[in-house]
Design a protein around this motif. Structure first.
Motif, PDB file in Angstrom:
ATOM      1  N   ASN A  69       0.808  -1.354   0.045  1.00 34.75           N
ATOM      2  CA  ASN A  69      -0.021   0.074  -0.173  1.00 34.75           C
ATOM      3  C   ASN A  69       0.746   1.352  -0.109  1.00 34.75           C
ATOM      4  OD1 ASN A  69       0.903  -0.064   2.497  1.00 34.75           O
ATOM      5  ND2 ASN A  69      -0.916  -0.628   3.365  1.00 34.75           N
ATOM      6  N   LEU A  70       1.934   1.012  -0.355  1.00 36.81           N
ATOM      7  CA  LEU A  70       3.076   2.335  -0.413  1.00 36.81           C
ATOM      8  C   LEU A  70       3.968   2.257  -1.707  1.00 36.81           C
ATOM      9  CD1 LEU A  70       4.956   2.096   2.968  1.00 36.81           C
ATOM     10  CD2 LEU A  70       2.984   3.779   2.240  1.00 36.81           C
ATOM     11  N   PRO A  71       4.340   3.316  -2.116  1.00 39.24           N
ATOM     12  CA  PRO A  71       5.174   3.152  -3.400  1.00 39.24           C
ATOM     13  C   PRO A  71       6.434   2.387  -3.324  1.00 39.24           C
ATOM     14  CG  PRO A  71       4.788   5.479  -2.631  1.00 39.24           C
ATOM     15  CD  PRO A  71       4.183   4.646  -1.478  1.00 39.24           C
ATOM     16  N   LEU A  72       6.718   1.922  -4.388  1.00 37.40           N
ATOM     17  CA  LEU A  72       8.202   0.853  -4.293  1.00 37.40           C
ATOM     18  C   LEU A  72       7.791  -0.436  -3.797  1.00 37.40           C
ATOM     19  CD1 LEU A  72      11.068   3.418  -3.553  1.00 37.40           C
ATOM     20  CD2 LEU A  72      10.354   2.677  -5.900  1.00 37.40           C
ATOM     21  N   GLU A  73       6.554  -0.837  -3.785  1.00 36.68           N
ATOM     22  CA  GLU A  73       5.853  -2.226  -3.360  1.00 36.68           C
ATOM     23  C   GLU A  73       6.027  -2.196  -1.918  1.00 36.68           C
ATOM     24  OE1 GLU A  73       7.594  -5.367  -5.494  1.00 36.68           O
ATOM     25  OE2 GLU A  73       6.929  -4.499  -7.269  1.00 36.68           O
ATOM     26  N   GLY A  74       5.855  -1.063  -1.177  1.00 34.99           N
ATOM     27  CA  GLY A  74       6.350  -1.190   0.250  1.00 34.99           C
ATOM     28  C   GLY A  74       4.726  -1.477   0.913  1.00 34.99           C
ATOM     29  N   TYR A  75       4.984  -1.642   2.447  1.00 35.96           N
ATOM     30  CA  TYR A  75       3.472  -1.801   3.039  1.00 35.96           C
ATOM     31  C   TYR A  75       3.928  -1.481   4.536  1.00 35.96           C
ATOM     32  CZ  TYR A  75       0.703  -4.751   6.079  1.00 35.96           C
ATOM     33  OH  TYR A  75      -0.581  -5.076   7.022  1.00 35.96           O
ATOM     34  N   TRP A  76       2.521  -0.792   4.931  1.00 36.84           N
ATOM     35  CA  TRP A  76       2.480  -0.360   6.319  1.00 36.84           C
ATOM     36  C   TRP A  76       1.217  -0.688   6.925  1.00 36.84           C
ATOM     37  CZ3 TRP A  76       6.438   1.029   9.126  1.00 36.84           C
ATOM     38  CH2 TRP A  76       5.977   1.589  10.482  1.00 36.84           C
ATOM     39  N   PRO A  77       1.194  -1.434   7.976  1.00 41.33           N
ATOM     40  CA  PRO A  77      -0.168  -1.911   8.529  1.00 41.33           C
ATOM     41  C   PRO A  77      -1.045  -0.501   8.618  1.00 41.33           C
ATOM     42  CG  PRO A  77       1.734  -2.023  10.213  1.00 41.33           C
ATOM     43  CD  PRO A  77       2.140  -1.677   8.724  1.00 41.33           C
ATOM     44  N   SER A  78      -2.164  -0.755   8.703  1.00 42.42           N
ATOM     45  CA  SER A  78      -3.356   0.298   8.898  1.00 42.42           C
ATOM     46  C   SER A  78      -3.569   0.729  10.360  1.00 42.42           C
ATOM     47  CB  SER A  78      -4.618  -0.140   8.388  1.00 42.42           C
ATOM     48  OG  SER A  78      -4.859  -1.091   9.081  1.00 42.42           O
ATOM     49  N   SER A  79      -3.092  -0.266  11.157  1.00 34.66           N
ATOM     50  CA  SER A  79      -2.972   0.115  12.524  1.00 34.66           C
ATOM     51  C   SER A  79      -2.323  -0.766  13.473  1.00 34.66           C
ATOM     52  CB  SER A  79      -4.715   0.068  13.017  1.00 34.66           C
ATOM     53  OG  SER A  79      -5.225  -1.369  13.179  1.00 34.66           O
TER      54      SER A  79
END
Length: 294
Positions: free
Chosen positions: A133-143
């Motif tokens: 859910n981030l550019p460059l195929e990154g991910y960050w948890p919603s909470s």
């Protein structure tokens, strides 16, 4: 313990956890830096023995391998024979005739400090692209609930949970072996590393099993008693072997540390030796064994 050692350890763990959660190219870039620095230290040990490896060529193809692992992990295994061939070709046409030691050290450098660590990128990438859910195929948890509440943990990328659990097992094994070995260790484990004891090694593996068991239960892995026990045993033994292998290289080169990059810790290889053999085992454990138990 010196404050410099504590501070640098905290910084290293923070960077590792942040890169692991982000995944994608963020994780690859951090590992590219680690592998670059680690290979420089490895080739420094090799050159101390009077060997002339294809250091620059090996470093370049190792970085290419990381990029390919990020783009398509299925192509990564094809890089190893192609890269090995290229390295041999390079050495054969140098002004100075290459020796068996030159070729062997170059191929070992590719395998030990390039190919094996690249499995961390492949491990973190499992099921990660579809949830990025981030550019460059990154991910960050919603909470934070995705981490802190078990019922939400299954929504996390499989590669993220497997990588975090592997890190935790390695840390538990290292800390457990150090504490028990320091205060209760009496039986030397190997002449390669005189400070290591059988008691410390056994407890290190046991600590890895405990963490793996708890993680397998928390992340709701199938047959968690079996998978947790197996994973913890694999990581505990592999991290110990990685530590002993690097100690053997340093002993042969006649040095105490592989480098002085990290205050209070030595070089990159001194801090990452436990991680080298673990990633391939965990990757195939997650991709081949776990699906059979679902």
């Amino acid at each position: 313990m010196p404050w410099s050692r504590i501070f640098s350890g905290i910084v290293a763990i923070t960077v590792a956890l942040l890169a692991t959660v982000l995944g994608g190219w963020y994780f690859t870039i951090v590992f590219a830096v680690i592998i670059f620095l680690g290979q420089n230290e490895y080739f420094g040990l090799v050159k101390a023995k009077g060997i002339a490896p294809a250091a620059k060529t090996t470093i370049v193809v190792s970085q290419v391998l990381l990029v390919i692992c990020t783009l398509d992990g299925n192509l990564a295994d094809a890089v190893m024979p192609v890269a090995g061939t290229f390295i041999c070709f390079y050495l054969l046409f140098q002004p100075r005739m290459a020796t068996i030691a030159d070729i062997s050290a170059s191929i070992l450098g590719l395998f030990y400090t390039g190919y094996l660590p690249s499995y961390w990128v492949r491990l973190r990438a499992i099921n990660s692209t579809v949830v990025s859910n981030l550019p460059l195929e990154g991910y960050w948890p919603s909470s934070l609930t995705e981490f802190l509440q078990q019922r939400h943990s299954t929504s996390l990328p499989n590669g993220l949970t497997a990588t975090l659990l592997t890190f935790a097992c390695i840390w538990a094994a290292d800390i457990g072996a150090y504490i028990i070995g320091k205060f209760f260790g009496k039986t030397p484990l190997s002449e390669i590393s005189p400070k290591k004891t059988v008691e410390g090694a056994v407890f290190g593996v046991f600590a890895s099993i405990i963490i793996a068991f708890a993680g397998a239960y928390y992340f709701r892995w199938p047959q968690y008693p079996i998978t947790g026990l197996t994973l913890g045993l694999l990581i505990g033994i592999a991290s110990l072997l990685g530590d002993l292998t690097e100690s053997m290289l340093k002993r042969d080169a006649g040095v105490k540390d592989s480098g002085q990059l990290i205050p209070g810790h030595g070089g990159i290889l001194d801090r990452t030796d436990s991680y080298i053999f673990t990633a391939p085992l965990v990757f195939y454990f997650v991709t081949l064994l776990l699906p059979l138990l679902v």
